[in-house]
Motif scaffolding. Sequence first.
Motif, mmCIF file in Angstrom:
data_model
loop_
_atom_site.group_PDB
_atom_site.id
_atom_site.type_symbol
_atom_site.label_atom_id
_atom_site.label_comp_id
_atom_site.label_asym_id
_atom_site.label_seq_id
_atom_site.Cartn_x
_atom_site.Cartn_y
_atom_site.Cartn_z
ATOM 1 N N THR A 102 -2.873 -19.981 -56.787
ATOM 2 C CA THR A 102 -3.341 -21.352 -57.071
ATOM 3 C C THR A 102 -4.561 -21.354 -57.998
ATOM 4 O O THR A 102 -5.103 -22.415 -58.290
ATOM 5 N N THR A 103 -4.967 -20.161 -58.442
ATOM 6 C CA THR A 103 -6.167 -20.068 -59.293
ATOM 7 C C THR A 103 -5.775 -19.931 -60.760
ATOM 8 O O THR A 103 -4.648 -19.541 -61.086
ATOM 9 N N PRO A 104 -6.706 -20.206 -61.676
ATOM 10 C CA PRO A 104 -6.445 -20.008 -63.104
ATOM 11 C C PRO A 104 -6.196 -18.528 -63.443
ATOM 12 O O PRO A 104 -5.461 -18.221 -64.393
ATOM 13 N N GLU A 105 -6.769 -17.639 -62.673
ATOM 14 C CA GLU A 105 -6.587 -16.208 -62.918
ATOM 15 C C GLU A 105 -5.123 -15.791 -62.742
ATOM 16 O O GLU A 105 -4.674 -14.807 -63.331
ATOM 17 N N SER A 111 0.420 -13.612 -67.703
ATOM 18 C CA SER A 111 0.391 -13.315 -69.144
ATOM 19 C C SER A 111 0.310 -11.813 -69.382
ATOM 20 O O SER A 111 1.062 -11.266 -70.203
ATOM 21 N N ARG A 112 -0.600 -11.145 -68.706
ATOM 22 C CA ARG A 112 -0.755 -9.684 -68.856
ATOM 23 C C ARG A 112 0.532 -8.961 -68.463
ATOM 24 O O ARG A 112 0.972 -8.035 -69.143
ATOM 25 N N LYS A 113 1.126 -9.381 -67.359
ATOM 26 C CA LYS A 113 2.357 -8.727 -66.882
ATOM 27 C C LYS A 113 3.508 -8.969 -67.851
ATOM 28 O O LYS A 113 4.345 -8.085 -68.060
ATOM 29 N N ILE A 140 4.761 -17.352 -70.304
ATOM 30 C CA ILE A 140 5.355 -16.030 -70.100
ATOM 31 C C ILE A 140 6.215 -15.659 -71.303
ATOM 32 O O ILE A 140 6.118 -14.545 -71.840
ATOM 33 N N LYS A 141 7.032 -16.611 -71.799
ATOM 34 C CA LYS A 141 7.890 -16.357 -72.971
ATOM 35 C C LYS A 141 7.028 -16.012 -74.186
ATOM 36 O O LYS A 141 7.337 -15.086 -74.932
ATOM 37 N N GLU A 142 5.956 -16.754 -74.351
ATOM 38 C CA GLU A 142 5.062 -16.521 -75.504
ATOM 39 C C GLU A 142 4.458 -15.111 -75.432
ATOM 40 O O GLU A 142 4.412 -14.386 -76.421
ATOM 41 N N ASN A 143 4.006 -14.692 -74.246
ATOM 42 C CA ASN A 143 3.399 -13.369 -74.090
ATOM 43 C C ASN A 143 4.432 -12.248 -74.097
ATOM 44 O O ASN A 143 4.125 -11.130 -74.493
ATOM 45 N N TYR A 144 5.638 -12.569 -73.690
ATOM 46 C CA TYR A 144 6.713 -11.574 -73.704
ATOM 47 C C TYR A 144 7.177 -11.342 -75.139
ATOM 48 O O TYR A 144 7.517 -10.232 -75.525
ATOM 49 N N VAL A 171 15.354 -3.247 -64.501
ATOM 50 C CA VAL A 171 14.636 -4.294 -63.769
ATOM 51 C C VAL A 171 13.140 -3.986 -63.812
ATOM 52 O O VAL A 171 12.720 -2.865 -63.557
ATOM 53 N N VAL A 172 12.357 -5.000 -64.146
ATOM 54 C CA VAL A 172 10.904 -4.907 -64.081
ATOM 55 C C VAL A 172 10.466 -5.916 -63.027
ATOM 56 O O VAL A 172 10.597 -7.121 -63.218
ATOM 57 N N ASP A 173 9.973 -5.393 -61.908
ATOM 58 C CA ASP A 173 9.568 -6.260 -60.799
ATOM 59 C C ASP A 173 8.058 -6.419 -60.833
ATOM 60 O O ASP A 173 7.305 -5.495 -60.534
ATOM 61 N N GLU A 174 7.618 -7.592 -61.214
ATOM 62 C CA GLU A 174 6.189 -7.912 -61.274
ATOM 63 C C GLU A 174 5.837 -8.961 -60.222
ATOM 64 O O GLU A 174 4.930 -9.758 -60.416
#
Length: 196
Positions: A102-105, A111-113, A140-144, A171-174
């Motif tokens: 629920t946080t901005p982080e 994004s990092r993942k 996520i699409k933009e960062n991917y 599979v990449v499980d994040e």
Amino acid sequence: MQDTEIFLSMKKEIEAESQKEIDAIMAEVKAMEDEAMVSMQKEAKKDADLRLKQELDDIQSQASQEISETHTQRTKALIAKRDEYVKTIFDAAREKLVAFTTTPEYGEYLSRKAKAASEEDMSEPVLMIRSEDLHYVDMIKENYGKDLQVEETSDITIGGFILKDQVTSVVVDETLEFALENQRGWFAAHSGLMIK
């Protein structure tokens, strides 16, 4: 009168001879009684020693069994207590992860993942994400950096995403639950709560 004296003398001699035989028989009976007594005492001691050994073996066996049972019960109690601690710790960690979503982080984390996942070679990637995180899909699409098919899933209960290639089955499980479960193994190995 002489006949009487001879008779009395013979009588004394017979009585003396009889007494010697009685004494000899009595001595023999006494010797046999003594021998029988010694034999019975030896047999009784042997039986007593055997019973004592059996009782000691039984006591030792029972003590070993009780020690083993006590050790087993102690180990079970320690395992139950350890499992209770681990559950408490991981329940608290799960709550913190749920709060983290629920946080901005959390958006920065996704994004990092997504950037890290873009290094996997996938030709037809599918992004699996929970409904609560659908508003992060564009980021996520933009960062991917590649086109993604998106699937909403209820399999993800805390947060994060799964990328799955439909062609190669990579599979990449994040997901946060996957990360939490991985920490469970590390925790078991490094917490010092091993029970021997």
